[in-house]
Motif scaffolding. Structure first.
Motif, PDB file in Angstrom:
ATOM      1  N   UNK A   1       0.948  -1.225   0.058  1.00 48.54           N
ATOM      2  CA  UNK A   1       0.006   0.034   0.154  1.00 48.54           C
ATOM      3  C   UNK A   1       0.952   1.196   0.040  1.00 48.54           C
ATOM      4  N   UNK A   2       0.632   2.064  -0.876  1.00 49.10           N
ATOM      5  CA  UNK A   2       1.003   3.568  -0.993  1.00 49.10           C
ATOM      6  C   UNK A   2      -0.183   4.238  -1.409  1.00 49.10           C
ATOM      7  N   UNK A   3      -1.110   4.578  -0.769  1.00 47.92           N
ATOM      8  CA  UNK A   3      -2.192   5.046  -1.144  1.00 47.92           C
ATOM      9  C   UNK A   3      -2.617   6.385  -0.503  1.00 47.92           C
ATOM     10  N   UNK A   4      -2.859   7.296  -1.247  1.00 43.37           N
ATOM     11  CA  UNK A   4      -3.226   8.773  -0.883  1.00 43.37           C
ATOM     12  C   UNK A   4      -4.194   9.196  -1.644  1.00 43.37           C
ATOM     13  N   UNK A   5      -5.237   9.728  -0.665  1.00 42.36           N
ATOM     14  CA  UNK A   5      -6.399  10.525  -1.252  1.00 42.36           C
ATOM     15  C   UNK A   5      -6.586  11.981  -0.440  1.00 42.36           C
ATOM     16  N   UNK A   6      -6.908  12.907  -1.124  1.00 41.23           N
ATOM     17  CA  UNK A   6      -6.832  14.328  -0.691  1.00 41.23           C
ATOM     18  C   UNK A   6      -8.326  14.975  -1.411  1.00 41.23           C
ATOM     19  N   UNK A   7      -9.161  15.498  -0.737  1.00 40.13           N
ATOM     20  CA  UNK A   7     -10.390  15.885  -1.092  1.00 40.13           C
ATOM     21  C   UNK A   7     -11.139  17.324  -0.638  1.00 40.13           C
ATOM     22  N   UNK A   8     -11.402  18.236  -1.215  1.00 44.23           N
ATOM     23  CA  UNK A   8     -12.074  19.368  -0.550  1.00 44.23           C
ATOM     24  C   UNK A   8     -13.621  19.257  -1.321  1.00 44.23           C
ATOM     25  N   UNK A   9     -14.380  19.318  -0.220  1.00 45.27           N
ATOM     26  CA  UNK A   9     -15.784  19.686  -0.550  1.00 45.27           C
ATOM     27  C   UNK A   9     -16.284  20.792   0.002  1.00 45.27           C
ATOM     28  N   UNK A  10     -17.453  21.384  -0.536  1.00 42.90           N
ATOM     29  CA  UNK A  10     -18.075  22.585   0.007  1.00 42.90           C
ATOM     30  C   UNK A  10     -19.612  22.474  -0.164  1.00 42.90           C
ATOM     31  N   UNK A  11     -20.424  22.826   0.867  1.00 36.98           N
ATOM     32  CA  UNK A  11     -21.660  22.997   1.105  1.00 36.98           C
ATOM     33  C   UNK A  11     -22.237  24.172   1.013  1.00 36.98           C
ATOM     34  N   UNK A  12     -23.429  24.470   0.057  1.00 42.46           N
ATOM     35  CA  UNK A  12     -24.203  25.703   0.224  1.00 42.46           C
ATOM     36  C   UNK A  12     -25.798  25.464   0.530  1.00 42.46           C
ATOM     37  N   UNK A  13     -26.072  26.086   1.571  1.00 46.60           N
ATOM     38  CA  UNK A  13     -27.502  25.776   1.910  1.00 46.60           C
ATOM     39  C   UNK A  13     -28.293  26.508   1.183  1.00 46.60           C
ATOM     40  N   UNK A  14     -29.341  25.980   0.899  1.00 52.14           N
ATOM     41  CA  UNK A  14     -30.562  26.857  -0.051  1.00 52.14           C
ATOM     42  C   UNK A  14     -31.572  27.393   0.993  1.00 52.14           C
ATOM     43  N   UNK A  15     -31.310  28.807   0.753  1.00 55.16           N
ATOM     44  CA  UNK A  15     -32.147  29.709   1.594  1.00 55.16           C
ATOM     45  C   UNK A  15     -32.188  29.408   3.284  1.00 55.16           C
ATOM     46  N   UNK A  16     -33.305  29.302   3.726  1.00 57.37           N
ATOM     47  CA  UNK A  16     -33.228  28.877   5.122  1.00 57.37           C
ATOM     48  C   UNK A  16     -33.434  27.472   5.561  1.00 57.37           C
ATOM     49  N   UNK A  17     -33.397  26.457   4.519  1.00 55.11           N
ATOM     50  CA  UNK A  17     -33.396  25.306   4.866  1.00 55.11           C
ATOM     51  C   UNK A  17     -32.104  24.796   5.176  1.00 55.11           C
ATOM     52  N   UNK A  18     -32.312  24.025   6.450  1.00 55.53           N
ATOM     53  CA  UNK A  18     -31.313  23.235   7.306  1.00 55.53           C
ATOM     54  C   UNK A  18     -31.004  21.960   6.603  1.00 55.53           C
ATOM     55  N   UNK A  19     -31.974  21.504   5.699  1.00 54.08           N
ATOM     56  CA  UNK A  19     -31.818  19.860   5.091  1.00 54.08           C
ATOM     57  C   UNK A  19     -31.301  19.938   3.871  1.00 54.08           C
ATOM     58  N   UNK A  20     -31.818  20.857   2.906  1.00 49.34           N
ATOM     59  CA  UNK A  20     -31.348  20.662   1.320  1.00 49.34           C
ATOM     60  C   UNK A  20     -30.163  21.519   1.117  1.00 49.34           C
ATOM     61  N   UNK A  21     -29.367  21.084   0.337  1.00 50.74           N
ATOM     62  CA  UNK A  21     -28.065  21.935   0.146  1.00 50.74           C
ATOM     63  C   UNK A  21     -27.369  21.617  -1.214  1.00 50.74           C
ATOM     64  N   UNK A  22     -26.833  22.338  -1.814  1.00 48.21           N
ATOM     65  CA  UNK A  22     -25.665  22.106  -3.049  1.00 48.21           C
ATOM     66  C   UNK A  22     -24.484  21.532  -2.602  1.00 48.21           C
TER      67      UNK A  22
END
Length: 245
Positions: free
Chosen positions: A81-102
């Protein structure tokens, strides 16, 4: 092969897909986990190291997550094994919704065990929290990723490709009395152009808090890259340090 400048750009961007619990006063999260094993007999020796670093940031309707994971192992002086993973993610919530997001994602992978020289994925989609409480969370997301890879197939054919994939994910976290935590994520990413070309990634963690900032963690990880007909699985245990601020 992906250029060093692009890798540096990704590394400057990445440390955040954490299952963190933010509130009105905590906007940052850091998590470090380290585990390993050593086995030595008359017939040979082997060892494996598994390290991960996560960083999270959330402000109002925007959240960002940066994850890094490195697994290194040898058996009788051969690298397994010489396995490397690097990831960036971001979330943008739709309006006042705490459940749905992009969501948006950029991910870089290189793996000896899966025969991946370089793989870069980028894309976005939508997600929804079916449950989002302090002691329970269940989230489903779906979207489209552009995937450009540089692989070695079973017959040592050099495979350089690009494709678009559907990326479906299940994310969950459950907590018992603020002591025991079960969390994980499961991905399946199917190519739109090649039915046999799919990727599976699954991680499940079980943690027991020793201190507010320190936990004993057992983790099971499974990966399959069907394009190379390779898979790996890892069961590990070690200590996890985390801090909200």
């Amino acid at each position: 092969m992906i250029s060093k400048s692009l890798l540096l750009f990704l590394l400057l961007l990445i440390t955040l897909n954490c299952l963190a619990q933010f509130n009105d006063t905590t906007h940052h999260y850091v998590n470090f986990n380290s585990s390993g094993s050593i086995n030595k007999t008359n017939d040979g020796s082997s060892y494996l190291l598994n390290n991960s670093l996560k960083f999270g940031l959330r402000k109002k309707s925007i959240a960002a997550n940066f994850n890094n994971n490195w697994i290194y192992g040898k058996s009788n002086n051969d690298i397994t094994n010489n396995d490397f993973t690097s990831s960036l993610d971001f979330d943008v919530f739709a309006g006042d919704s705490a459940r749905f997001y992009y969501w948006g994602l950029a991910n870089y992978t290189t793996s000896v065990s899966l025969r991946i020289n370089d793989q870069l994925q980028a894309g976005g989609g939508v997600a929804y929290y079916f449950v989002n409480k302090k002691n329970a969370m269940f989230n489903v997301s779906d979207g489209i990723l552009y995937d450009r890879g540089n692989l070695f197939l079973d017959d040592d054919t050099h495979d350089v490709y690009d494709t678009y994939r559907n990326s479906f994910r299940i994310l969950f976290k459950f907590m018992i009395k603020d002591i025991i935590v079960l969390d994980g994520s499961d991905f399946i990413q199917n190519s739109f152009t090649r039915r046999s070309d799919y990727i599976v990634r699954s991680t499940t963690n079980l943690s027991v808090k020793l201190r507010k900032w320190l936990s004993f963690t057992t983790s099971f990880t499974y990966n399959r890259m069907n394009r190379t007909n390779r898979e790996n699985s890892l069961l590990s245990y070690g200590l996890t340090a985390e801090k909200y601020f």
